[in-house]
Design a protein around this motif. Structure first.
Motif: not given
Length: 334
Positions: A35-44
């Motif tokens: 979950g943290e990985f997805l949250g920090t790698n989402m588009a602006d």
């Protein structure tokens, strides 16, 4: 140099939320860090949801004159639920409204509810005739089926009739493929990347195009036009092998490479490699390449410079930068 890019995405947040609600669990089994990985790698978020603001400023900074925009991740086009029909219509109307605020800078690809192929064909026709869109973009498979499945004949026929392309974009492989092929003794984040943007979804998108060739869909629809990102999703570099091996049968009227070179256009999707550009020019010709950045997932500061500095003739450079897109998509020149 005028520049048109064609694999550029936006998000419609309300539709994304509904897609996530209806889709159930995805193909990746999460672990503690996923979950943290997805949250920090989402588009602006602003860049993804608005065509003005940061996106337009970026286009001005890197020399993009026109973006052709389509819905990105969690698209309702692949939702296997009746709500997909209305969600796709909502997405297309929202995109058209934003395009209308800057009509010289943006065009649109339709999002199609493949769950209902007849409605998908109707929506493509509506998007072209009423909204001024310049084709459609699909994301991978739906319920394990690709566009070669006979159920999607209305979609292919309508795309051929309106004389505009379908962009065969990658989508995450379904769990039945993802787990045995891409899961392993590594974190869920690595599984996601291996199955998705590192390799897996490119292989699947390439398979999608090959299936359209092998199924006879391009014989039934000889004027159907396809776009394939990421330098042709591995297929553009495999044409000789396909010709030789498929040629051991008499299954097709033409060699696989003939279908590909006559009905498929490739884009770089922000993978700005001179070696890959040289190879794809040699394989399919500069008249079959259209520029793209893959915004907002890929943000490059050298969108124009890549072509300006490339080992191309001026004629090839202009064709890739804007000329091919103008002809294929019916976008007027300067």
């Amino acid at each position: 140099m005028r520049v048109i890019t064609v694999e550029e995405h936006f998000h419609h947040p309300e539709s994304v939320a509904r897609v996530l609600e209806l889709s159930g669990s995805g193909p990746i089994t999460p672990d503690a860090g996923f979950g943290e990985f997805l949250g920090t790698n989402m588009a602006d978020r602003e860049s993804a949801e608005r065509l003005a603001g940061k996106r337009l400023a970026h286009m001005d900074a890197v020399g993009i004159d026109v973006q052709v925009v389509s819905h990105g991740a969690n698209s309702p086009g692949n939702l296997a639920h009746p709500d997909a029909v209305e969600l796709c219509r909502t997405v297309n109307d929202a995109l058209a409204q934003q395009i209308s605020e800057h009509p010289a800078r943006f065009r649109g690809f339709a999002t199609l509810p493949l769950y209902d192929p007849a409605k998908a064909a109707d929506e493509l026709r509506r998007c072209v005739d009423e909204l001024g869109f310049v084709g459609a973009l699909t994301h991978g498979s739906i319920e394990g089926a690709f566009l070669d499945d006979p159920r999607f004949e209305p979609v292919l026929a309508t795309a051929e009739a309106v004389n505009l392309p379908i962009y065969v974009h990658p989508g995450m492989p379904e769990k039945a493929v993802s787990t045995p092929y891409y899961a392993g003794t590594w974190p869920a984040a690595v599984h996601f990347l291996f199955a998705g943007p590192a390799f897996g979804w490119h292989a699947e998108a390439g398979i999608h195009v090959i299936r359209l060739i092998l199924s006879g869909a391009l014989d039934r629809h000889p004027n159907l036009k396809l776009l394939s990102g990421h330098w042709g999703e591995l297929v553009a570099g495999w044409l000789d092998r396909l010709d030789e091996v498929v040629g051991w049968t008499d299954h097709l009227d033409r060699a696989p490479s003939a279908y590909y070179r006559e009905q498929v256009w490739a884009t770089p999707s922000g993978m700005y490699s001179q070696n890959q550009l040289n190879f794809i020019v040699a394989e399919i010709g500069a008249d079959r390449i259209i520029h793209s950045e893959d915004y907002p997932y890929v943000v490059r500061d050298n969108v124009s410079e890549f072509l300006e500095q490339a080992d191309l003739t001026d004629e090839q450079r202009g064709a890739i930068a804007h000329g091919n897109a103008e002809v294929l998509l019916g976008i007027s020149g300067e």
